[in-house]
Design a protein around this motif. Structure first.
Motif, PDB file in Angstrom:
ATOM      1  N   VAL A  63       3.633 -44.552  -0.935  1.00 57.53           N
ATOM      2  CA  VAL A  63       3.729 -45.687  -0.018  1.00 57.53           C
ATOM      3  C   VAL A  63       3.568 -46.996  -0.791  1.00 57.53           C
ATOM      4  N   ALA A  64       2.620 -47.036  -1.708  1.00 63.98           N
ATOM      5  CA  ALA A  64       2.419 -48.244  -2.522  1.00 63.98           C
ATOM      6  C   ALA A  64       3.679 -48.565  -3.314  1.00 63.98           C
ATOM      7  N   LYS A  65       4.282 -47.551  -3.914  1.00 61.74           N
ATOM      8  CA  LYS A  65       5.502 -47.763  -4.694  1.00 61.74           C
ATOM      9  C   LYS A  65       6.625 -48.283  -3.814  1.00 61.74           C
ATOM     10  N   HIS A  66       6.741 -47.723  -2.613  1.00 63.23           N
ATOM     11  CA  HIS A  66       7.765 -48.176  -1.681  1.00 63.23           C
ATOM     12  C   HIS A  66       7.573 -49.646  -1.307  1.00 63.23           C
ATOM     13  N   LEU A  67       6.313 -50.075  -1.243  1.00 60.93           N
ATOM     14  CA  LEU A  67       6.006 -51.454  -0.856  1.00 60.93           C
ATOM     15  C   LEU A  67       5.984 -52.396  -2.058  1.00 60.93           C
ATOM     16  N   GLY A  68       6.229 -51.860  -3.247  1.00 55.97           N
ATOM     17  CA  GLY A  68       6.311 -52.696  -4.432  1.00 55.97           C
ATOM     18  C   GLY A  68       4.976 -53.117  -5.011  1.00 55.97           C
ATOM     19  N   VAL A  69       3.921 -52.318  -4.754  1.00 56.12           N
ATOM     20  CA  VAL A  69       2.594 -52.625  -5.300  1.00 56.12           C
ATOM     21  C   VAL A  69       2.023 -51.337  -5.892  1.00 56.12           C
ATOM     22  N   ASP A  70       0.890 -51.463  -6.586  1.00 57.99           N
ATOM     23  CA  ASP A  70       0.239 -50.244  -7.059  1.00 57.99           C
ATOM     24  C   ASP A  70      -0.780 -49.779  -6.023  1.00 57.99           C
ATOM     25  N   ARG A  71      -1.338 -48.594  -6.268  1.00 57.22           N
ATOM     26  CA  ARG A  71      -2.227 -48.000  -5.271  1.00 57.22           C
ATOM     27  C   ARG A  71      -3.474 -48.845  -5.044  1.00 57.22           C
ATOM     28  N   ARG A  72      -4.035 -49.401  -6.099  1.00 54.87           N
ATOM     29  CA  ARG A  72      -5.246 -50.204  -5.945  1.00 54.87           C
ATOM     30  C   ARG A  72      -4.978 -51.450  -5.113  1.00 54.87           C
ATOM     31  N   THR A  73      -3.801 -52.050  -5.317  1.00 61.60           N
ATOM     32  CA  THR A  73      -3.450 -53.243  -4.544  1.00 61.60           C
ATOM     33  C   THR A  73      -3.286 -52.889  -3.065  1.00 61.60           C
TER      34      THR A  73
END
Length: 343
Positions: free
Chosen positions: A252-262
């Motif tokens: 999901v983070a990758k799909h939203l263009g961020v990393d998991r921590r963000t």
């Protein structure tokens, strides 16, 4: 915040309700909706109230095709100014993309998706009401509206291959087959219209791309896209990826263009976690899927992204405090009690 929808979704409700023996004004009042929503199409009203109104109307009138009866009265004009943008697109594909991109003008709880594979396009309708509740009639109204709109644009050249619903088939399906004019399948993985890719690349005879650009500029000025929060974006992504079995915080983070921590940091600011969002979406979808008693629980488990039926059963008992069979029995008793109280 509750999900809202334009009251245009109830256009024709007065006539359809009366045709099946219901008092439309009594019905909307019973579900906490203002009488004005039956006359003014631009009010923003709660999706949950609309969903309950349609389900109750179908149950009390004993008309399982109530949503389709409303859809029969639909045309592109029900979208308001958005209809102008849609019908001026050069092809059906572009019209669907415009509808998907500006669906927020009609409702913040509806999503239109398009996927293509092996020459087939799946036009999916995702309904995110924000809480678990039956939406059978709303889904049939929604897909019925899309079908009618495409038929309005193309006439006899619009020929869908299959109509898919996640809910169970009614006792009789002749009304559905007559309305859609093609194969209708129930108990499927998604609510969708499947058509040939070449059919949505057909030119729209009356389109004017220049006018479409002007309308788009106008919409972007007077009704800009709302700033979706990370919570909203992540929730939508969970909805779309759950059935694949690949729904995870990393994906999901990758799909939203961020990393998991963000992702976790943004969700924490909104007092959410990825796990709480996942649990919420699963709960909403689970109650819809298990409402279809003909759908195997193994299929429900898979659609919710569980690796095994036993994992789904444990999660369901922890989430709802009972087994699936107990939940179904209690919902049946509650529905009967509600109908008796309103008689």
């Amino acid at each position: 915040m509750p999900r809202l929808i334009r009251s245009a979704t109830l256009n024709g409700y007065v006539e359809v309700a009366r045709s099946v023996g219901l008092d439309p004004y009594r019905m909307v009042a019973a579900h906490g909706l203002p009488a004005a929503c039956l006359a003014n199409p631009e009010l923003r009203i709660p999706m949950t109230a609309v969903a309950r109104l349609l389900e109750d109307s179908a149950a009390r009138s004993a008309r399982p095709d109530f949503g389709l009866r409303l859809a029969e009265r639909r045309s592109l004009s029900n979208l308001g100014v958005l209809a102008l943008l849609v019908r001026e697109q050069p092809t059906i594909r572009k019209a669907l993309e415009a509808l998907a991109g500006y669906m927020h003008l009609h409702s913040d709880g509806l999503r239109l998706t398009m996927t293509e594979d092996a020459g087939l396009v799946t036009i999916g309708l995702v309904v995110d009401s924000g809480r678990p509740l039956p939406i059978r009639q709303g889904v049939e109204l929604g897909l019925g509206f899309i079908h009618r709109s495409l038929n309005q644009l193309l006439g006899s050249r619009w020929r869908p291959q299959t109509i898919c619903f996640t809910h169970a088939a009614p006792g009789r399906t002749d009304a559905h087959r007559r309305f859609f004019g093609t194969n209708v399948e129930f108990g499927q993985e998604a609510n969708a219209i499947i058509c040939l890719a070449r059919d949505i690349d057909i030119a729209v005879p009356t389109s004017d791309p220049a006018i479409a650009r002007h309308i788009q500029q106008y919409l972007d000025t007077v009704a800009p896209r709302p700033n979706a929060t990370m919570r909203d974006s992540a929730r939508e992504c969970i909805y779309l990826t759950l059935p694949s079995g690949l729904c995870s915080a990393d994906r999901v983070a990758k799909h939203l263009g961020v990393d998991r921590r963000t992702l976790h940091r943004h969700l924490a600011r909104e007092r959410e976690t990825f796990s709480s969002l996942l649990d919420s979406v699963r709960a909403e979808l689970a109650t819809r899927y298990i409402g279809n008693r003909d759908r195997p629980l193994a299929s429900v488990s898979e659609a919710l992204g569980f690796s095994a039926l036993s994992a789904f059963s444990r999660w369901f008992r922890n989430r709802f405090g009972c087994s699936v069979s107990q939940w179904r029995a209690s919902q049946g008793r509650a529905a009967t009690a509600q109908r008796n109280a309103q008689d």
